[in-house]
Design a protein around this motif. Structure first.
Motif, PDB file in Angstrom:
ATOM      1  N   LEU A   1      41.207 -21.980   9.920  1.00  0.00           N
ATOM      2  CA  LEU A   1      40.728 -21.137  11.072  1.00  0.00           C
ATOM      3  C   LEU A   1      40.785 -19.964  11.522  1.00  0.00           C
ATOM      4  O   LEU A   1      40.333 -19.364  12.818  1.00  0.00           O
ATOM      5  CB  LEU A   1      42.055 -22.483  12.679  1.00  0.00           C
ATOM      6  CG  LEU A   1      41.656 -23.287  12.423  1.00  0.00           C
ATOM      7  CD1 LEU A   1      42.519 -24.338  13.646  1.00  0.00           C
ATOM      8  CD2 LEU A   1      40.706 -23.913  12.592  1.00  0.00           C
ATOM      9  N   ASN A   2      41.132 -19.068  10.585  1.00  0.00           N
ATOM     10  CA  ASN A   2      41.209 -17.757  10.759  1.00  0.00           C
ATOM     11  C   ASN A   2      39.721 -17.366  10.217  1.00  0.00           C
ATOM     12  O   ASN A   2      38.981 -15.929  10.407  1.00  0.00           O
ATOM     13  CB  ASN A   2      41.857 -16.871  10.360  1.00  0.00           C
ATOM     14  CG  ASN A   2      44.000 -17.091  11.011  1.00  0.00           C
ATOM     15  OD1 ASN A   2      43.026 -17.350  11.968  1.00  0.00           O
ATOM     16  ND2 ASN A   2      44.092 -17.635  10.146  1.00  0.00           N
ATOM     17  N   GLY A   3      38.783 -18.223   9.851  1.00  0.00           N
ATOM     18  CA  GLY A   3      37.616 -18.456   9.366  1.00  0.00           C
ATOM     19  C   GLY A   3      37.212 -18.106   7.760  1.00  0.00           C
ATOM     20  O   GLY A   3      36.377 -17.364   7.443  1.00  0.00           O
ATOM     21  N   ASN A   4      38.103 -18.395   6.876  1.00  0.00           N
ATOM     22  CA  ASN A   4      38.606 -17.768   5.712  1.00  0.00           C
ATOM     23  C   ASN A   4      37.515 -19.027   4.273  1.00  0.00           C
ATOM     24  O   ASN A   4      37.977 -20.198   4.890  1.00  0.00           O
ATOM     25  CB  ASN A   4      39.355 -17.552   4.653  1.00  0.00           C
ATOM     26  CG  ASN A   4      40.501 -16.143   5.607  1.00  0.00           C
ATOM     27  OD1 ASN A   4      39.999 -14.709   5.558  1.00  0.00           O
ATOM     28  ND2 ASN A   4      41.485 -16.548   6.182  1.00  0.00           N
ATOM     29  N   ARG A   5      37.227 -19.271   3.880  1.00  0.00           N
ATOM     30  CA  ARG A   5      35.996 -19.828   3.107  1.00  0.00           C
ATOM     31  C   ARG A   5      37.410 -20.643   2.520  1.00  0.00           C
ATOM     32  O   ARG A   5      37.530 -19.880   1.647  1.00  0.00           O
ATOM     33  CB  ARG A   5      34.723 -19.288   2.561  1.00  0.00           C
ATOM     34  CG  ARG A   5      34.382 -20.111   2.109  1.00  0.00           C
ATOM     35  CD  ARG A   5      33.493 -21.680   2.526  1.00  0.00           C
ATOM     36  NE  ARG A   5      32.376 -20.700   3.359  1.00  0.00           N
ATOM     37  CZ  ARG A   5      31.126 -20.896   2.894  1.00  0.00           C
ATOM     38  NH1 ARG A   5      30.771 -21.325   1.842  1.00  0.00           N
ATOM     39  NH2 ARG A   5      30.207 -19.529   3.509  1.00  0.00           N
ATOM     40  N   ILE A   6      37.553 -22.440   1.588  1.00  0.00           N
ATOM     41  CA  ILE A   6      38.567 -22.438   1.390  1.00  0.00           C
ATOM     42  C   ILE A   6      37.956 -23.034   0.327  1.00  0.00           C
ATOM     43  O   ILE A   6      38.464 -23.609  -1.348  1.00  0.00           O
ATOM     44  CB  ILE A   6      39.541 -22.699   2.106  1.00  0.00           C
ATOM     45  CG1 ILE A   6      40.267 -22.460   3.128  1.00  0.00           C
ATOM     46  CG2 ILE A   6      40.585 -23.999   1.257  1.00  0.00           C
ATOM     47  CD1 ILE A   6      41.262 -23.726   4.104  1.00  0.00           C
ATOM     48  N   GLY A   7      36.836 -23.346   0.205  1.00  0.00           N
ATOM     49  CA  GLY A   7      36.444 -24.483  -0.279  1.00  0.00           C
ATOM     50  C   GLY A   7      35.289 -25.384   0.392  1.00  0.00           C
ATOM     51  O   GLY A   7      34.269 -25.168   0.951  1.00  0.00           O
ATOM     52  N   THR A   8      34.855 -26.275  -0.394  1.00  0.00           N
ATOM     53  CA  THR A   8      33.843 -27.512  -0.320  1.00  0.00           C
ATOM     54  C   THR A   8      34.829 -28.879  -0.731  1.00  0.00           C
ATOM     55  O   THR A   8      34.941 -29.011  -0.931  1.00  0.00           O
ATOM     56  CB  THR A   8      32.481 -27.717  -1.031  1.00  0.00           C
ATOM     57  OG1 THR A   8      32.259 -27.272  -2.257  1.00  0.00           O
ATOM     58  CG2 THR A   8      31.740 -25.800  -0.807  1.00  0.00           C
ATOM     59  N   LEU A   9      33.588 -30.117   0.202  1.00  0.00           N
ATOM     60  CA  LEU A   9      34.382 -31.540   0.079  1.00  0.00           C
ATOM     61  C   LEU A   9      32.756 -32.288   0.091  1.00  0.00           C
ATOM     62  O   LEU A   9      31.785 -32.034   0.831  1.00  0.00           O
ATOM     63  CB  LEU A   9      34.377 -32.050   1.221  1.00  0.00           C
ATOM     64  CG  LEU A   9      36.152 -31.866   1.326  1.00  0.00           C
ATOM     65  CD1 LEU A   9      35.944 -32.345   3.187  1.00  0.00           C
ATOM     66  CD2 LEU A   9      36.543 -32.073   0.929  1.00  0.00           C
ATOM     67  N   THR A  10      33.007 -33.363  -0.803  1.00  0.00           N
ATOM     68  CA  THR A  10      31.951 -34.523  -1.188  1.00  0.00           C
ATOM     69  C   THR A  10      33.202 -35.219  -1.362  1.00  0.00           C
ATOM     70  O   THR A  10      33.744 -35.118  -2.004  1.00  0.00           O
ATOM     71  CB  THR A  10      31.612 -34.035  -2.907  1.00  0.00           C
ATOM     72  OG1 THR A  10      32.499 -34.090  -3.621  1.00  0.00           O
ATOM     73  CG2 THR A  10      30.837 -32.378  -2.842  1.00  0.00           C
ATOM     74  N   PRO A  11      32.208 -36.900  -1.039  1.00  0.00           N
ATOM     75  CA  PRO A  11      32.865 -37.764  -1.660  1.00  0.00           C
ATOM     76  C   PRO A  11      32.787 -38.574  -3.016  1.00  0.00           C
ATOM     77  O   PRO A  11      32.372 -37.442  -4.167  1.00  0.00           O
ATOM     78  CB  PRO A  11      31.825 -38.465  -1.139  1.00  0.00           C
ATOM     79  CG  PRO A  11      30.526 -37.995  -1.140  1.00  0.00           C
ATOM     80  CD  PRO A  11      30.840 -36.873  -0.717  1.00  0.00           C
TER      81      PRO A  11
END
Length: 199
Positions: free
Chosen positions: A155-165
């Protein structure tokens, strides 16, 4: 209570849980032009993306206009082709998907600009970008029909990663997001189906 946006009729409808019509909101002054998404704040206020007028309109639960902000452009607090809004109930911050400007803008609950995050994957037409906030986990999820994964930010705008099923399921034009019971529901434009991702 449910609130539904009706883009082509330029209005928002308030409905009871059983679908009974309660009220209709046509927006302030010049009215809505293409309302796209809504978000509910922790105090029950309703935020509406009025995409055709490049603004956010904030309503009380009974339909009183509390605030409006935004105009067309690329400056802070301006929007271009924006498509979604989400509210963090923990801090009452308002997150807006400013799609064609390839960014997420963050505001306080009265529309004061706070900050912005770059989303380089955005910026193409007809991406139908959407946002969903998991405030307990401190995560914001962002999608676009032009990607095959959901982006994860703190919620500070740092990119953490991606999600896929999990395979064999895959995302095909993810265009809308919803969170419920520890799962992220993703609407795929291709195939008209929903993918479920266990968080």
């Amino acid at each position: 209570m449910y609130v539904a946006e009706i883009a082509h009729n330029h209005r928002v409808q308030k409905l009871a849980p059983d679908g009974t019509f309660i009220a209709e909101w046509k927006g302030p002054d010049s009215g809505f032009y293409g309302p796209r998404r809504i978000a509910i704040g922790p105090d029950g206020s309703v935020y509406v993306v009025d995409s055709g007028r490049n603004r956010i309109v904030k309503f009380s639960l009974n339909g009183q206009v509390l605030a409006t902000w935004g105009s067309e452009g690329s400056g802070d607090g301006q929007f271009k082709g924006f498509s979604s809004v989400a509210v963090d109930p923990n801090n009452n911050k308002v997150y807006v998907a400013d799609s064609l400007n390839s960014r997420i803008q963050v505001f306080d609950s009265d529309g004061k600009f706070l900050t912005k995050w770059s989303v380089p994957e955005w910026g193409r037409s007809y991406g139908y970008e959407d946002l969903a906030i998991d405030w307990k986990a401190g995560r914001l999820y962002a999608s676009s029909a032009n990607m095959n994964a959901v982006l994860i930010f703190d919620l500070n705008g740092n990119r953490i990663g991606t999600l896929t099923p999990k395979p064999p399921d895959k995302l095909e034009g993810p265009s809308a997001l919803a969170l419920a019971n520890g799962k992220l529901y993703v609407l795929n434009m291709t195939g008209n189906r929903v993918s479920v991702i266990d968080l």
